[in-house]
Design a protein around this motif. Sequence first.
Motif, PDB file in Angstrom:
ATOM      1  N   LYS A 192      12.977  99.243  14.013  1.00 10.79           N
ATOM      2  CA  LYS A 192      11.940  98.602  14.828  1.00 10.79           C
ATOM      3  C   LYS A 192      12.556  97.652  15.854  1.00 10.79           C
ATOM      4  O   LYS A 192      12.060  96.556  16.102  1.00 10.79           O
ATOM      5  N   LYS A 193      13.644  98.125  16.461  1.00 10.86           N
ATOM      6  CA  LYS A 193      14.252  97.441  17.598  1.00 10.86           C
ATOM      7  C   LYS A 193      13.800  98.145  18.875  1.00 10.86           C
ATOM      8  O   LYS A 193      13.609  99.361  18.887  1.00 10.86           O
ATOM      9  N   PHE A 194      13.631  97.383  19.946  1.00 14.92           N
ATOM     10  CA  PHE A 194      13.247  97.970  21.225  1.00 14.92           C
ATOM     11  C   PHE A 194      14.492  98.480  21.941  1.00 14.92           C
ATOM     12  O   PHE A 194      15.423  97.720  22.211  1.00 14.92           O
ATOM     13  N   VAL A 195      14.518  99.782  22.219  1.00 18.24           N
ATOM     14  CA  VAL A 195      15.686 100.432  22.801  1.00 18.24           C
ATOM     15  C   VAL A 195      15.432 100.751  24.271  1.00 18.24           C
ATOM     16  O   VAL A 195      14.424 101.374  24.613  1.00 18.24           O
ATOM     17  N   TYR A 196      16.344 100.318  25.128  1.00 17.46           N
ATOM     18  CA  TYR A 196      16.336 100.707  26.540  1.00 17.46           C
ATOM     19  C   TYR A 196      17.577 101.558  26.782  1.00 17.46           C
ATOM     20  O   TYR A 196      18.689 101.052  26.818  1.00 17.46           O
ATOM     21  N   LEU A 197      17.359 102.876  26.900  1.00 14.21           N
ATOM     22  CA  LEU A 197      18.470 103.799  27.104  1.00 14.21           C
ATOM     23  C   LEU A 197      18.651 104.008  28.600  1.00 14.21           C
ATOM     24  O   LEU A 197      17.789 104.593  29.267  1.00 14.21           O
ATOM     25  N   CYS A 198      19.758 103.514  29.136  1.00 14.73           N
ATOM     26  CA  CYS A 198      20.018 103.576  30.571  1.00 14.73           C
ATOM     27  C   CYS A 198      20.636 104.936  30.919  1.00 14.73           C
ATOM     28  O   CYS A 198      21.549 105.401  30.228  1.00 14.73           O
ATOM     29  N   THR A 199      20.155 105.546  31.993  1.00 14.02           N
ATOM     30  CA  THR A 199      20.623 106.879  32.342  1.00 14.02           C
ATOM     31  C   THR A 199      20.489 107.130  33.833  1.00 14.02           C
ATOM     32  O   THR A 199      19.644 106.534  34.496  1.00 14.02           O
ATOM     33  N   ASN A 200      21.336 108.032  34.349  1.00 17.64           N
ATOM     34  CA  ASN A 200      21.168 108.460  35.741  1.00 17.64           C
ATOM     35  C   ASN A 200      20.181 109.623  35.842  1.00 17.64           C
ATOM     36  O   ASN A 200      19.910 110.116  36.938  1.00 17.64           O
ATOM     37  N   PRO A 216      16.365  91.765  18.700  1.00 17.33           N
ATOM     38  CA  PRO A 216      15.244  92.700  18.683  1.00 17.33           C
ATOM     39  C   PRO A 216      15.288  93.744  19.794  1.00 17.33           C
ATOM     40  O   PRO A 216      14.553  94.727  19.752  1.00 17.33           O
ATOM     41  N   VAL A 217      16.126  93.529  20.820  1.00 19.49           N
ATOM     42  CA  VAL A 217      16.218  94.447  21.954  1.00 19.49           C
ATOM     43  C   VAL A 217      17.643  94.978  22.038  1.00 19.49           C
ATOM     44  O   VAL A 217      18.606  94.213  21.998  1.00 19.49           O
ATOM     45  N   VAL A 218      17.774  96.298  22.166  1.00 14.86           N
ATOM     46  CA  VAL A 218      19.078  96.937  22.271  1.00 14.86           C
ATOM     47  C   VAL A 218      19.129  97.753  23.556  1.00 14.86           C
ATOM     48  O   VAL A 218      18.351  98.687  23.739  1.00 14.86           O
ATOM     49  N   SER A 219      20.042  97.394  24.433  1.00 16.74           N
ATOM     50  CA  SER A 219      20.274  98.155  25.656  1.00 16.74           C
ATOM     51  C   SER A 219      21.454  99.093  25.428  1.00 16.74           C
ATOM     52  O   SER A 219      22.494  98.680  24.930  1.00 16.74           O
ATOM     53  N   ILE A 220      21.277 100.370  25.798  1.00 18.02           N
ATOM     54  CA  ILE A 220      22.349 101.354  25.648  1.00 18.02           C
ATOM     55  C   ILE A 220      22.751 101.845  27.036  1.00 18.02           C
ATOM     56  O   ILE A 220      22.111 102.729  27.606  1.00 18.02           O
ATOM     57  N   PRO A 221      23.817 101.265  27.614  1.00 29.59           N
ATOM     58  CA  PRO A 221      24.295 101.708  28.922  1.00 29.59           C
ATOM     59  C   PRO A 221      25.412 102.725  28.755  1.00 29.59           C
ATOM     60  O   PRO A 221      25.589 103.314  27.696  1.00 29.59           O
ATOM     61  N   GLY A 222      26.172 102.930  29.813  1.00 24.80           N
ATOM     62  CA  GLY A 222      27.305 103.836  29.756  1.00 24.80           C
ATOM     63  C   GLY A 222      28.373 103.343  30.717  1.00 24.80           C
ATOM     64  O   GLY A 222      28.396 102.165  31.057  1.00 24.80           O
ATOM     65  N   GLY A 233      19.722  85.951  18.474  1.00 25.32           N
ATOM     66  CA  GLY A 233      20.047  87.006  19.412  1.00 25.32           C
ATOM     67  C   GLY A 233      18.780  87.582  20.029  1.00 25.32           C
ATOM     68  O   GLY A 233      17.830  87.907  19.327  1.00 25.32           O
ATOM     69  N   VAL A 234      18.748  87.716  21.340  1.00 26.06           N
ATOM     70  CA  VAL A 234      17.606  88.281  22.038  1.00 26.06           C
ATOM     71  C   VAL A 234      17.879  89.732  22.424  1.00 26.06           C
ATOM     72  O   VAL A 234      17.027  90.598  22.299  1.00 26.06           O
ATOM     73  N   GLN A 235      19.089  90.010  22.892  1.00 22.38           N
ATOM     74  CA  GLN A 235      19.437  91.374  23.293  1.00 22.38           C
ATOM     75  C   GLN A 235      20.892  91.658  22.981  1.00 22.38           C
ATOM     76  O   GLN A 235      21.753  90.810  23.163  1.00 22.38           O
ATOM     77  N   THR A 236      21.146  92.865  22.506  1.00 22.42           N
ATOM     78  CA  THR A 236      22.518  93.331  22.359  1.00 22.42           C
ATOM     79  C   THR A 236      22.716  94.543  23.252  1.00 22.42           C
ATOM     80  O   THR A 236      21.810  95.345  23.446  1.00 22.42           O
ATOM     81  N   CYS A 237      23.890  94.637  23.837  1.00 23.08           N
ATOM     82  CA  CYS A 237      24.230  95.750  24.722  1.00 23.08           C
ATOM     83  C   CYS A 237      25.227  96.629  23.981  1.00 23.08           C
ATOM     84  O   CYS A 237      26.399  96.290  23.882  1.00 23.08           O
TER      85      CYS A 237
END
Length: 204
Positions: free
Chosen positions: A108-116, A82-88, A35-39
């Motif tokens: 120690k996962k890389f988190v990208y929290l998506c936001t307006n 290792p990468v977790v994207s958090i959208p909405g 797994g490379v990224q989970t959403c």
Amino acid sequence: ARLKRQVGEVIVDGVLSCCFFFQAEDGIRDYDVTGVQTCALPIYRCNLECAGCGKIQFPTPILNMRLSTEECLAAVDECGAPVVSIPGGEPLIHKEIGDIVAGIVARKKFVYLCTNALLLEKKLHLFEPSPYLTFSIHLDGLRDEHDASVCQDVVFDRAVSAPKAVRDQGFRVNVNCKIGRAPCRERGQLPVARGTITKKTPTH
């Protein structure tokens, strides 16, 4: 080795987490699927009603669904990416978003929290600066195009003012901006807009 993309799914209480996988093609090497990224999608509800958004049109019971901190972390652990994207929706509406992010960062996962970005400065106290955490601010082009897309005035100005406050407190931030069909005159304005949000971001 050439890689091919595959998509898997993790279901937690009926809420879908998409997992993106890459695997070596044609037996070049005997790689396992990794797994490379989970959403991770903890919430559908949003504080905007953007034109063409399908999520906000879900029935109220679905919009009221929430994943708990424990459910989100279980999905992250199950996927192993290792990468977790958090959208909405808008993740900053979620009452446990600070705990969810802290739990992922602790792994120690890389988190990208998506936001307006409308709630970003107000909710910033819920987070700790970390090289594992990046706030990803969504823009649908420059001022006129973005405000038309979100069906509300002044949203663009609030969104592009947020990165400075975020950086000043030691956080990482990037901008996810759609520019594909912008007129040439608007593309010429991009360096000016970029100059307001792309000073060096601390990584400590």
